[in-house]
Motif scaffolding. Structure first.
Motif, PDB file in Angstrom:
ATOM      1  N   UNK A   1      28.017  25.147  19.714  1.00 61.68           N
ATOM      2  CA  UNK A   1      27.988  24.150  20.790  1.00 61.68           C
ATOM      3  C   UNK A   1      27.123  22.962  20.431  1.00 61.68           C
ATOM      4  N   UNK A   2      26.183  23.158  19.514  1.00 63.61           N
ATOM      5  CA  UNK A   2      25.319  22.089  19.024  1.00 63.61           C
ATOM      6  C   UNK A   2      25.486  22.023  17.515  1.00 63.61           C
ATOM      7  N   UNK A   3      25.795  20.845  17.032  1.00 62.80           N
ATOM      8  CA  UNK A   3      25.870  20.629  15.589  1.00 62.80           C
ATOM      9  C   UNK A   3      24.632  19.853  15.183  1.00 62.80           C
ATOM     10  N   UNK A   4      24.023  20.259  14.085  1.00 61.69           N
ATOM     11  CA  UNK A   4      22.787  19.625  13.620  1.00 61.69           C
ATOM     12  C   UNK A   4      22.992  19.138  12.193  1.00 61.69           C
ATOM     13  N   UNK A   5      22.680  17.858  11.981  1.00 59.88           N
ATOM     14  CA  UNK A   5      22.689  17.290  10.633  1.00 59.88           C
ATOM     15  C   UNK A   5      21.255  16.930  10.292  1.00 59.88           C
ATOM     16  N   UNK A   6      20.869  17.203   9.091  1.00 58.65           N
ATOM     17  CA  UNK A   6      19.515  16.864   8.678  1.00 58.65           C
ATOM     18  C   UNK A   6      18.623  18.090   8.696  1.00 58.65           C
ATOM     19  N   UNK A   7      17.360  17.879   9.001  1.00 60.26           N
ATOM     20  CA  UNK A   7      16.342  18.921   8.933  1.00 60.26           C
ATOM     21  C   UNK A   7      16.384  19.807  10.184  1.00 60.26           C
ATOM     22  N   UNK A   8      16.952  20.983  10.054  1.00 60.50           N
ATOM     23  CA  UNK A   8      17.075  21.918  11.181  1.00 60.50           C
ATOM     24  C   UNK A   8      15.702  22.441  11.609  1.00 60.50           C
ATOM     25  N   UNK A   9      14.792  22.609  10.665  1.00 56.28           N
ATOM     26  CA  UNK A   9      13.462  23.126  10.990  1.00 56.28           C
ATOM     27  C   UNK A   9      12.696  22.160  11.900  1.00 56.28           C
ATOM     28  N   UNK A  10      12.940  20.859  11.751  1.00 52.94           N
ATOM     29  CA  UNK A  10      12.296  19.886  12.643  1.00 52.94           C
ATOM     30  C   UNK A  10      12.754  20.064  14.085  1.00 52.94           C
ATOM     31  N   UNK A  11      13.995  20.505  14.273  1.00 53.16           N
ATOM     32  CA  UNK A  11      14.488  20.702  15.636  1.00 53.16           C
ATOM     33  C   UNK A  11      13.728  21.819  16.339  1.00 53.16           C
ATOM     34  N   UNK A  12      13.367  22.862  15.608  1.00 52.35           N
ATOM     35  CA  UNK A  12      12.573  23.949  16.201  1.00 52.35           C
ATOM     36  C   UNK A  12      11.177  23.448  16.564  1.00 52.35           C
ATOM     37  N   UNK A  13      10.597  22.654  15.674  1.00 55.20           N
ATOM     38  CA  UNK A  13       9.276  22.076  15.929  1.00 55.20           C
ATOM     39  C   UNK A  13       9.328  21.125  17.128  1.00 55.20           C
ATOM     40  N   UNK A  14      10.419  20.353  17.235  1.00 55.16           N
ATOM     41  CA  UNK A  14      10.603  19.438  18.366  1.00 55.16           C
ATOM     42  C   UNK A  14      10.672  20.208  19.675  1.00 55.16           C
ATOM     43  N   UNK A  15      11.421  21.284  19.690  1.00 50.59           N
ATOM     44  CA  UNK A  15      11.548  22.102  20.896  1.00 50.59           C
ATOM     45  C   UNK A  15      10.179  22.594  21.371  1.00 50.59           C
ATOM     46  N   UNK A  16       9.386  23.095  20.457  1.00 50.55           N
ATOM     47  CA  UNK A  16       8.058  23.607  20.793  1.00 50.55           C
ATOM     48  C   UNK A  16       7.163  22.504  21.332  1.00 50.55           C
ATOM     49  N   UNK A  17       7.160  21.365  20.664  1.00 56.57           N
ATOM     50  CA  UNK A  17       6.296  20.258  21.101  1.00 56.57           C
ATOM     51  C   UNK A  17       6.719  19.680  22.436  1.00 56.57           C
TER      52      UNK A  17
END
Length: 156
Positions: free
Chosen positions: A133-149
């Motif tokens: 349902x969500x496609x991610x291009x680029x740094x996937x690990x940054x998305x996890x860090x973004x969610x936390x912040x």
């Protein structure tokens, strides 16, 4: 013989993005598939506007921790309905409508309905990603860090 006149035509499509979604989108397309920079009337617009207000308060702290640019492409079918950018790389952070002015570290592509489900906490980001349902291009690990912040600093 009949003479044919050349006409500029717009193709009209009516799409519903999700089952059970009460919104009906009418898309007028020509040669370009770029979204307009005006407000699109999507529910996600409200979330991004509120996020922009809150980033002004804590953006400098987030810039120090993240140093990244995120872009969201809100789609209906294959058509991009809106683009939003969260710049946590320069100044004290900024949220603006449109494609990223700098190369984005991470680009998320999802429907308005799925974005709202994620923003309201009804769907977990990892499950949405694994379900496609969500496609991610680029740094996937940054998305996890973004969610936390964002959970820590910006309570929606």
């Amino acid at each position: 013989m009949w003479k044919r006149k050349k006409k500029d035509c717009l193709q009209t499509k009516i799409n519903t993005c999700e089952e059970g979604d009460s919104d009906l989108y009418v898309t007028l397309t020509s040669a370009s598939k770029n979204p307009s920079t005006k407000a699109t009337g999507l529910q996600s617009d409200l979330i991004f506007e509120e996020l922009g207000r809150r980033i002004k308060e804590v953006g400098s702290q987030l810039v120090k921790k993240m140093n990244a640019v995120f872009q969201w492409d809100i789609v209906c079918g294959e058509t991009i309905m809106a683009q939003w950018t969260l710049d946590l790389k320069t100044g004290s952070g900024e949220v603006y409508q449109g494609a990223s002015r700098k190369p984005a570290n991470t680009v998320f592509t999802l429907s308005d309905h799925d974005f709202m489900e994620l923003a309201l906490g009804k769907m977990k980001p990892q499950k949405a990603f694994l379900a496609g349902k969500v496609k991610v291009k680029g740094n996937v690990l940054l998305s996890h860090k973004l969610e936390t912040l964002l959970r820590e600093y910006v309570k929606l």
